[in-house]
Design an enzyme around this catalytic site. Sequence first.
Site, short mmCIF file in Angstrom:
data_model
loop_
_atom_site.label_atom_id
_atom_site.label_comp_id
_atom_site.label_asym_id
_atom_site.label_seq_id
_atom_site.Cartn_x
_atom_site.Cartn_y
_atom_site.Cartn_z
N ARG A 152 0.87 -1.26 -0.15
CA ARG A 152 -0.09 -0.17 0.00
C ARG A 152 0.89 1.28 0.14
O ARG A 152 0.62 2.27 -0.65
CB ARG A 152 -0.95 -0.03 1.24
N CYS A 231 11.48 4.19 6.17
CA CYS A 231 10.58 4.57 6.85
C CYS A 231 9.61 3.33 7.33
O CYS A 231 8.21 3.63 7.44
CB CYS A 231 9.56 5.62 6.12
N ALA A 232 10.05 2.24 7.33
CA ALA A 232 9.17 0.95 7.42
C ALA A 232 9.44 0.59 8.69
O ALA A 232 8.80 0.98 9.60
CB ALA A 232 9.80 -0.03 6.26
N ARG A 233 10.35 -0.33 9.01
CA ARG A 233 10.68 -0.91 10.25
C ARG A 233 12.19 -0.98 10.72
O ARG A 233 13.09 -1.06 9.64
CB ARG A 233 10.15 -2.30 10.37
N ASP A 257 14.05 6.96 9.41
CA ASP A 257 12.89 7.45 10.43
C ASP A 257 12.73 6.33 11.52
O ASP A 257 11.80 6.56 12.48
CB ASP A 257 11.65 7.59 9.60
N GLU A 262 14.19 2.11 20.03
CA GLU A 262 13.60 3.60 19.97
C GLU A 262 13.34 3.92 21.44
O GLU A 262 12.68 2.78 22.25
CB GLU A 262 12.41 3.74 18.92
N HIS A 281 10.65 8.21 14.19
CA HIS A 281 9.45 7.48 13.88
C HIS A 281 8.24 8.40 13.62
O HIS A 281 7.31 8.20 14.19
CB HIS A 281 9.32 6.56 14.97
#
Length: 317
Positions: A152, A231-233, A257, A262, A281
Amino acid sequence: MYKVLIPEDVSEVGKNYLLERGYELEIGVPTDEESLREAVQDVDALLVRNARYPKSVLEAGRKLKVVARHGTGVDNIDVDAATKLGIQVTNAPVSNINTVAEYTCALILALSCQIKTSDAKTRECDWSFRSQMPGIRKDLGSSTVGIIGYGRVGSALAEKLMNGFGVRVVAYNLVPITATHELLRVVDSIDEVLESSDFVSIHVPSTPETRKMCDYDFFKKMKPDSYFINCARGDVYVENDLAKALHDGVIRGAAVDVYETEPLGSDSPLLKLDNIILSQHNSSLSKESTDNMALHAAMGIDEVLTGKKVTWPVNKL
């Protein structure tokens, strides 16, 4: 009356959706494992964000029927344990597609236009960098962006890049896809993406197959003047390997990101590098997306507890 625990607060839109349907809400509890085990004992549903929900927490929920994830990724939930316990897990996979795609596009533009370096040099009153720009920057319309994970978000990013900037896109997906745009080329291997792309953007979920897939060998296959974006995991790339690749000049730059742990630790080697953009994130966060994430999670809870068909089930009971 059903009781819903929301350990980490969410948008009013989601809470109001539940309150209007008669649910009792408990909002804000400590998210360490022991506190969560105590808090879930008498609740029917959990609406969860970033804290971890291992088997021990799920087992403590004697009445627990549904865990609804605020967002897409469910790697912080022991889905296998939930399934064995008869607990439905839902998520909100369409809630932040545009938000993440926009943010990723912004990072690609920032890298391409050398925004971080230009800002730093200007603040130093050093205008010499201006003469270097023609040798570094290439218009996006003359560039190729590789997208690994054409789901997506990956496909939404591609549409923005192709239709907005005339970017050529090379895509690889774990599940075979078909090219649907004249600027889109679908390839059969990750190596083909790495060897042909000026920017490589990662959009895969965290799975046993994808964890640590972006290691030093991965970066060595990229073009030396290319950029890495994630910007995923945080666990799909090896932070130390990325730092080494950037330090050694294996690739020109990066923007990330997400991180394996984290918040990012003060000892991370990424913090010492100038050729990387770091953020917190944030890619999935906007007014619209946080409203959608809360609402879609709340909808999942209501669907399960009222016996409706679940729109976004994660597991099959």
